[in-house]
Design an enzyme around this catalytic site. Structure first.
Site, PDB file in Angstrom:
ATOM      1  N   GLY A   8       0.837  -1.211   0.000  1.00  0.00           N
ATOM      2  CA  GLY A   8       0.000   0.000   0.000  1.00  0.00           C
ATOM      3  C   GLY A   8       0.865   1.251   0.000  1.00  0.00           C
ATOM      4  O   GLY A   8       0.490   2.277   0.562  1.00  0.00           O
ATOM      5  N   SER A  10       1.314   3.226  -2.263  1.00  0.00           N
ATOM      6  CA  SER A  10       0.708   4.286  -3.071  1.00  0.00           C
ATOM      7  C   SER A  10      -0.307   5.106  -2.269  1.00  0.00           C
ATOM      8  O   SER A  10      -0.814   6.105  -2.769  1.00  0.00           O
ATOM      9  CB  SER A  10      -0.008   3.660  -4.278  1.00  0.00           C
ATOM     10  OG  SER A  10      -0.962   2.706  -3.840  1.00  0.00           O
ATOM     11  N   VAL A  55      -2.337  -7.979  -1.948  1.00  0.00           N
ATOM     12  CA  VAL A  55      -1.815  -8.676  -0.759  1.00  0.00           C
ATOM     13  C   VAL A  55      -2.714  -9.831  -0.317  1.00  0.00           C
ATOM     14  O   VAL A  55      -2.253 -10.745   0.356  1.00  0.00           O
ATOM     15  CB  VAL A  55      -1.591  -7.709   0.432  1.00  0.00           C
ATOM     16  CG1 VAL A  55      -0.495  -6.700   0.152  1.00  0.00           C
ATOM     17  CG2 VAL A  55      -2.888  -7.028   0.867  1.00  0.00           C
ATOM     18  N   SER A 129      -4.150  -0.151  13.997  1.00  0.00           N
ATOM     19  CA  SER A 129      -4.966   1.055  14.163  1.00  0.00           C
ATOM     20  C   SER A 129      -5.339   1.166  15.634  1.00  0.00           C
ATOM     21  O   SER A 129      -5.388   0.148  16.340  1.00  0.00           O
ATOM     22  CB  SER A 129      -6.257   0.920  13.342  1.00  0.00           C
ATOM     23  OG  SER A 129      -7.234   1.837  13.784  1.00  0.00           O
ATOM     24  N   TYR A 142     -13.387  -3.960  10.553  1.00  0.00           N
ATOM     25  CA  TYR A 142     -12.078  -3.294  10.481  1.00  0.00           C
ATOM     26  C   TYR A 142     -11.346  -3.434  11.818  1.00  0.00           C
ATOM     27  O   TYR A 142     -10.165  -3.798  11.852  1.00  0.00           O
ATOM     28  CB  TYR A 142     -12.286  -1.821  10.128  1.00  0.00           C
ATOM     29  CG  TYR A 142     -11.031  -0.996  10.049  1.00  0.00           C
ATOM     30  CD1 TYR A 142     -10.206  -1.053   8.923  1.00  0.00           C
ATOM     31  CD2 TYR A 142     -10.664  -0.141  11.092  1.00  0.00           C
ATOM     32  CE1 TYR A 142      -9.051  -0.285   8.846  1.00  0.00           C
ATOM     33  CE2 TYR A 142      -9.506   0.631  11.021  1.00  0.00           C
ATOM     34  CZ  TYR A 142      -8.710   0.552   9.897  1.00  0.00           C
ATOM     35  OH  TYR A 142      -7.562   1.314   9.816  1.00  0.00           O
ATOM     36  N   ALA A 144     -11.729  -5.668  14.114  1.00  0.00           N
ATOM     37  CA  ALA A 144     -11.330  -7.066  14.329  1.00  0.00           C
ATOM     38  C   ALA A 144     -10.076  -7.389  13.515  1.00  0.00           C
ATOM     39  O   ALA A 144      -9.155  -8.046  14.013  1.00  0.00           O
ATOM     40  CB  ALA A 144     -12.474  -8.003  13.934  1.00  0.00           C
ATOM     41  N   LYS A 146      -7.776  -5.330  12.601  1.00  0.00           N
ATOM     42  CA  LYS A 146      -6.626  -4.604  13.158  1.00  0.00           C
ATOM     43  C   LYS A 146      -6.211  -5.165  14.524  1.00  0.00           C
ATOM     44  O   LYS A 146      -5.030  -5.120  14.886  1.00  0.00           O
ATOM     45  CB  LYS A 146      -6.940  -3.109  13.240  1.00  0.00           C
ATOM     46  CG  LYS A 146      -7.094  -2.454  11.871  1.00  0.00           C
ATOM     47  CD  LYS A 146      -5.799  -2.513  11.075  1.00  0.00           C
ATOM     48  CE  LYS A 146      -5.856  -1.782   9.760  1.00  0.00           C
ATOM     49  NZ  LYS A 146      -4.566  -1.750   9.057  1.00  0.00           N
ATOM     50  N   ILE A 175      -5.517   9.842  11.057  1.00  0.00           N
ATOM     51  CA  ILE A 175      -4.495  10.432  10.184  1.00  0.00           C
ATOM     52  C   ILE A 175      -5.184  10.943   8.911  1.00  0.00           C
ATOM     53  O   ILE A 175      -6.009  10.238   8.308  1.00  0.00           O
ATOM     54  CB  ILE A 175      -3.428   9.369   9.786  1.00  0.00           C
ATOM     55  CG1 ILE A 175      -2.925   8.590  11.014  1.00  0.00           C
ATOM     56  CG2 ILE A 175      -2.279  10.019   9.025  1.00  0.00           C
ATOM     57  CD1 ILE A 175      -2.190   9.374  12.059  1.00  0.00           C
TER      58      ILE A 175
HETATM   59  P1  NAP Z   1      -5.171   4.931   1.867  1.00  0.00           P
HETATM   60  O1  NAP Z   1      -4.608   6.276   1.558  1.00  0.00           O
HETATM   61  O2  NAP Z   1      -6.572   4.617   1.494  1.00  0.00           O
HETATM   62  O3  NAP Z   1      -4.180   3.833   1.226  1.00  0.00           O
HETATM   63  C1  NAP Z   1      -4.480   2.481   1.262  1.00  0.00           C
HETATM   64  C2  NAP Z   1      -3.389   1.736   0.513  1.00  0.00           C
HETATM   65  O4  NAP Z   1      -3.668   0.318   0.573  1.00  0.00           O
HETATM   66  C3  NAP Z   1      -3.303   2.112  -0.959  1.00  0.00           C
HETATM   67  O5  NAP Z   1      -1.939   2.217  -1.328  1.00  0.00           O
HETATM   68  C4  NAP Z   1      -3.927   0.913  -1.664  1.00  0.00           C
HETATM   69  O6  NAP Z   1      -3.366   0.701  -2.951  1.00  0.00           O
HETATM   70  C5  NAP Z   1      -3.508  -0.194  -0.741  1.00  0.00           C
HETATM   71  N1  NAP Z   1      -4.318  -1.393  -0.917  1.00  0.00           N
HETATM   72  C6  NAP Z   1      -5.651  -1.549  -0.739  1.00  0.00           C
HETATM   73  N2  NAP Z   1      -6.021  -2.792  -1.045  1.00  0.00           N
HETATM   74  C7  NAP Z   1      -4.881  -3.455  -1.410  1.00  0.00           C
HETATM   75  C8  NAP Z   1      -4.605  -4.768  -1.828  1.00  0.00           C
HETATM   76  N3  NAP Z   1      -5.579  -5.695  -1.922  1.00  0.00           N
HETATM   77  N4  NAP Z   1      -3.321  -5.107  -2.119  1.00  0.00           N
HETATM   78  C9  NAP Z   1      -2.327  -4.183  -2.035  1.00  0.00           C
HETATM   79  N5  NAP Z   1      -2.539  -2.901  -1.646  1.00  0.00           N
HETATM   80  C10 NAP Z   1      -3.796  -2.557  -1.345  1.00  0.00           C
HETATM   81  O7  NAP Z   1      -5.081   4.617   3.420  1.00  0.00           O
HETATM   82  P2  NAP Z   1      -4.075   5.131   4.549  1.00  0.00           P
HETATM   83  O8  NAP Z   1      -4.810   6.061   5.400  1.00  0.00           O
HETATM   84  O9  NAP Z   1      -2.775   5.538   3.970  1.00  0.00           O
HETATM   85  O10 NAP Z   1      -3.913   3.762   5.380  1.00  0.00           O
HETATM   86  C11 NAP Z   1      -2.722   2.992   5.385  1.00  0.00           C
HETATM   87  C12 NAP Z   1      -2.811   1.993   6.529  1.00  0.00           C
HETATM   88  O11 NAP Z   1      -2.933   2.707   7.770  1.00  0.00           O
HETATM   89  C13 NAP Z   1      -4.031   1.064   6.443  1.00  0.00           C
HETATM   90  O12 NAP Z   1      -3.669  -0.235   6.864  1.00  0.00           O
HETATM   91  C14 NAP Z   1      -4.989   1.682   7.430  1.00  0.00           C
HETATM   92  O13 NAP Z   1      -5.911   0.739   7.946  1.00  0.00           O
HETATM   93  C15 NAP Z   1      -4.038   2.206   8.488  1.00  0.00           C
HETATM   94  N6  NAP Z   1      -4.618   3.254   9.315  1.00  0.00           N
HETATM   95  C16 NAP Z   1      -5.008   4.444   8.775  1.00  0.00           C
HETATM   96  C17 NAP Z   1      -5.567   5.425   9.603  1.00  0.00           C
HETATM   97  C18 NAP Z   1      -6.010   6.770   9.083  1.00  0.00           C
HETATM   98  O14 NAP Z   1      -6.587   7.533   9.878  1.00  0.00           O
HETATM   99  N7  NAP Z   1      -5.762   7.116   7.843  1.00  0.00           N
HETATM  100  C19 NAP Z   1      -5.728   5.171  10.964  1.00  0.00           C
HETATM  101  C20 NAP Z   1      -5.331   3.932  11.465  1.00  0.00           C
HETATM  102  C21 NAP Z   1      -4.763   2.996  10.641  1.00  0.00           C
HETATM  103  P3  NAP Z   1      -4.238   0.930  -4.291  1.00  0.00           P
HETATM  104  O15 NAP Z   1      -4.730   2.351  -4.246  1.00  0.00           O
HETATM  105  O16 NAP Z   1      -3.264   0.668  -5.374  1.00  0.00           O
HETATM  106  O17 NAP Z   1      -5.363  -0.067  -4.215  1.00  0.00           O
END
Ligand code: NAP
Length: 234
Positions: A8, A10, A55, A129, A142, A144, A146, A175
């Protein structure tokens, strides 16, 4: 030069991790599933390579990772979320959340570990998370997934420590990324009131924590959950 694979890479948090680890001296593999253009742009800017795989598809993971060769550092960051009552989320969506967030992290770890064990060195950092720590209403699947990542981190850390491999976890709070783009101004105001430090997290806050756990400054730390949430969950 050590090699880091960021799943992820990107996404919002993933991009910040890729850029920070590149600055730390790693050769970066920026994984994506759909966002090819963004992944390729990030990779080009940091002198790394973009790599496409889902993944949640174990065969794709095995074949992509065997193409990389040695992975010194794996960041399991790919994730998806869906908001809704537990009983309203379809079984298909629930499966998708578990398959990408939890099973995806396990697939990638399983693929990099044999070579790490052989070399008696390696580092895995899983992105959970705060909801995996305390649970969120309307994000039950979600939460569960995490929470599963936290259990996975602790168990795997015990199992592979004798092989010189560390496994840790970062648990982000709220975030500002695409994942939270659906919240209204009113929602954001209410959420901010629950953050003791009074500001939203930025992707770089997570990247800084990952950078520390990826470095030798944390060489005696394994099996830990580092919360980066402005005090929202203590
Ligand atoms: P995001 O901007 O939506 O990015 C999600 C990433 O996951 C993208 O690069 C996407 O790639 C990739 N992805 C989704 N499905 C995939 C798959 N099947 N195989 C490979 N890659 C996949 O989200 P983010 O906020 O950066 O979140 C990153 C991580 O932090 C996540 O695990 C999220 O649960 C965790 N998190 C985020 C927050 C928050 O507040 N933002 C809080 C707690 C935890 P594509 O676009 O190419 O599909």
């Amino acid at each position: 030069m050590k090699t880091a694979l960021i799943t992820g890479g990107s996404g919002g948090i993933g991009e910040a991790i890729c850029r920070q680890l590149a600055a730390d001296g790693f050769k970066i593999y920026v994984n994506f599933a759909h966002s090819r253009e963004k992944a390729e742009r990030i990779a080009e800017e940091i002198g790394g390579a973009a790599i496409c795989f889902d993944v949640s598809d174990n065969n794709e993971v095995i074949s992509a990772i065997s193409g990389i060769g040695t992975v010194d550092l794996l960041i399991n960051n790919a994730g998806v979320s869906e908001i809704g009552l537990f009983t309203d989320i379809s079984e298909k969506s629930a499966q998708k959340i578990l398959n990408i967030n939890l099973k995806g992290s396990m697939n990638c770890a399983r693929a990099v570990l044999p070579e790490m064990i052989r070399r008696k060195s390696g580092n895995i950092i899983n992105i959970s998370s705060m909801w995996g720590q305390c649970g969120a209403s309307c994000e039950v699947d979600y939460s569960a997934s995490k929470a599963g990542i936290i259990g996975f981190t602790k168990a795997l850390a015990k199992e592979v420590a004798p092989s010189g491999i560390r496994v840790n976890c970062v648990a982000p709070g709220f975030i500002i990324t695409e994942m939270n783009s659906h919240f209204s101004e009113e929602d954001l105001k209410l959420i901010k009131e629950d953050i003791p430090l009074g500001i939203f997290g930025q992707p770089r806050h997570i990247a800084d924590a990952v950078s520390f756990l990826a470095s030798d400054r944390s060489e005696y730390i394994t099996g830990q959950i580092l919360a980066v949430n402005g005090g929202m969950v203590i």
